[in-house]
Design a protein around this motif. Structure first.
Motif, PDB file in Angstrom:
ATOM      1  N   GLN A   1       0.853  -1.185   0.000  1.00 40.27           N
ATOM      2  CA  GLN A   1       0.000   0.000   0.000  1.00 40.27           C
ATOM      3  C   GLN A   1       0.893   1.241   0.000  1.00 40.27           C
ATOM      4  N   PRO A   2       0.375   2.380  -0.437  1.00 43.07           N
ATOM      5  CA  PRO A   2       1.166   3.617  -0.361  1.00 43.07           C
ATOM      6  C   PRO A   2       1.474   3.960   1.099  1.00 43.07           C
ATOM      7  N   VAL A   3       2.605   4.596   1.312  1.00 45.72           N
ATOM      8  CA  VAL A   3       3.008   4.986   2.662  1.00 45.72           C
ATOM      9  C   VAL A   3       2.167   6.175   3.115  1.00 45.72           C
ATOM     10  N   CYS A   4       1.764   6.165   4.365  1.00 47.57           N
ATOM     11  CA  CYS A   4       0.971   7.254   4.946  1.00 47.57           C
ATOM     12  C   CYS A   4       1.862   8.502   5.029  1.00 47.57           C
ATOM     13  N   SER A   5       1.549   9.507   4.223  1.00 47.28           N
ATOM     14  CA  SER A   5       2.400  10.700   4.153  1.00 47.28           C
ATOM     15  C   SER A   5       2.373  11.488   5.459  1.00 47.28           C
ATOM     16  N   TYR A   6       1.247  11.518   6.122  1.00 49.92           N
ATOM     17  CA  TYR A   6       1.169  12.244   7.396  1.00 49.92           C
ATOM     18  C   TYR A   6       2.041  11.549   8.450  1.00 49.92           C
ATOM     19  N   PHE A   7       2.025  10.220   8.447  1.00 52.65           N
ATOM     20  CA  PHE A   7       2.859   9.457   9.374  1.00 52.65           C
ATOM     21  C   PHE A   7       4.335   9.721   9.117  1.00 52.65           C
ATOM     22  N   LEU A   8       4.712   9.850   7.846  1.00 51.04           N
ATOM     23  CA  LEU A   8       6.113  10.135   7.522  1.00 51.04           C
ATOM     24  C   LEU A   8       6.530  11.506   8.025  1.00 51.04           C
ATOM     25  N   ARG A   9       5.646  12.476   7.923  1.00 52.64           N
ATOM     26  CA  ARG A   9       5.987  13.839   8.355  1.00 52.64           C
ATOM     27  C   ARG A   9       5.990  13.994   9.863  1.00 52.64           C
ATOM     28  N   THR A  10       5.028  13.373  10.540  1.00 54.33           N
ATOM     29  CA  THR A  10       4.843  13.646  11.966  1.00 54.33           C
ATOM     30  C   THR A  10       5.159  12.481  12.888  1.00 54.33           C
ATOM     31  N   GLY A  11       5.126  11.252  12.371  1.00 54.96           N
ATOM     32  CA  GLY A  11       5.309  10.089  13.234  1.00 54.96           C
ATOM     33  C   GLY A  11       4.019   9.703  13.927  1.00 54.96           C
ATOM     34  N   ASP A  12       2.899  10.284  13.507  1.00 55.66           N
ATOM     35  CA  ASP A  12       1.602  10.009  14.107  1.00 55.66           C
ATOM     36  C   ASP A  12       0.571   9.885  12.990  1.00 55.66           C
ATOM     37  N   CYS A  13      -0.566   9.301  13.303  1.00 54.02           N
ATOM     38  CA  CYS A  13      -1.650   9.172  12.335  1.00 54.02           C
ATOM     39  C   CYS A  13      -2.951   9.131  13.109  1.00 54.02           C
ATOM     40  N   LYS A  14      -3.872  10.040  12.790  1.00 48.45           N
ATOM     41  CA  LYS A  14      -5.116  10.124  13.555  1.00 48.45           C
ATOM     42  C   LYS A  14      -6.019   8.915  13.332  1.00 48.45           C
ATOM     43  N   PHE A  15      -5.826   8.190  12.234  1.00 49.50           N
ATOM     44  CA  PHE A  15      -6.663   7.027  11.961  1.00 49.50           C
ATOM     45  C   PHE A  15      -6.167   5.760  12.666  1.00 49.50           C
ATOM     46  N   LYS A  16      -4.917   5.788  13.119  1.00 50.18           N
ATOM     47  CA  LYS A  16      -4.275   4.681  13.840  1.00 50.18           C
ATOM     48  C   LYS A  16      -4.495   3.353  13.115  1.00 50.18           C
ATOM     49  N   SER A  17      -5.095   2.347  13.758  1.00 51.47           N
ATOM     50  CA  SER A  17      -5.226   1.023  13.146  1.00 51.47           C
ATOM     51  C   SER A  17      -6.243   0.987  12.012  1.00 51.47           C
ATOM     52  N   ASN A  18      -7.062   2.022  11.860  1.00 53.02           N
ATOM     53  CA  ASN A  18      -8.041   2.067  10.777  1.00 53.02           C
ATOM     54  C   ASN A  18      -7.483   2.677   9.501  1.00 53.02           C
ATOM     55  N   CYS A  19      -6.263   3.167   9.535  1.00 55.81           N
ATOM     56  CA  CYS A  19      -5.671   3.795   8.351  1.00 55.81           C
ATOM     57  C   CYS A  19      -5.395   2.732   7.287  1.00 55.81           C
ATOM     58  N   LYS A  20      -5.716   3.071   6.046  1.00 57.66           N
ATOM     59  CA  LYS A  20      -5.536   2.110   4.955  1.00 57.66           C
ATOM     60  C   LYS A  20      -4.136   2.138   4.365  1.00 57.66           C
ATOM     61  N   TYR A  21      -3.309   3.080   4.808  1.00 59.90           N
ATOM     62  CA  TYR A  21      -1.957   3.222   4.266  1.00 59.90           C
ATOM     63  C   TYR A  21      -0.925   2.487   5.108  1.00 59.90           C
ATOM     64  N   HIS A  22       0.263   2.350   4.558  1.00 62.80           N
ATOM     65  CA  HIS A  22       1.376   1.636   5.193  1.00 62.80           C
ATOM     66  C   HIS A  22       2.099   2.556   6.176  1.00 62.80           C
ATOM     67  N   HIS A  23       2.426   2.026   7.350  1.00 57.06           N
ATOM     68  CA  HIS A  23       3.162   2.764   8.386  1.00 57.06           C
ATOM     69  C   HIS A  23       4.441   1.991   8.698  1.00 57.06           C
ATOM     70  N   PRO A  24       5.529   2.284   7.998  1.00 61.11           N
ATOM     71  CA  PRO A  24       6.764   1.510   8.202  1.00 61.11           C
ATOM     72  C   PRO A  24       7.343   1.727   9.595  1.00 61.11           C
ATOM     73  N   LYS A  25       7.729   0.636  10.243  1.00 58.82           N
ATOM     74  CA  LYS A  25       8.309   0.717  11.586  1.00 58.82           C
ATOM     75  C   LYS A  25       9.673   1.374  11.570  1.00 58.82           C
TER      76      LYS A  25
END
Length: 72
Positions: free
Chosen positions: A37-61
């Protein structure tokens, strides 16, 4: 009376950072890894994501938040 033996504590946790392990585990549960899946751009910028486990994008560890360089 014999000399008292010194009290020794064998604490196996002194070499590990329990809080850091907790944060890594919590991040793994909150931010799903979705390879392909595409990487969550907000997660890349901030290290956080408001959708958490419901986000459809990839969150690389291994990815850490990238902060723009600011010069004054």
């Amino acid at each position: 009376m014999p000399a008292r033996q010194p009290y020794l504590v064998n604490n196996s946790m002194t070499g590990t950072n329990v809080y850091k392990q907790y944060l890594q585990q919590q991040q793994a549960e909150e931010f799903p890894e979705r390879p392909g899946q595409p990487v969550c751009s907000y997660f890349l910028r901030t290290g956080d994501c408001k959708f958490k486990s419901n986000c459809k994008y990839h969150h690389p560890k291994t990815q850490t938040a990238v902060f723009p360089s600011c010069t004054l």
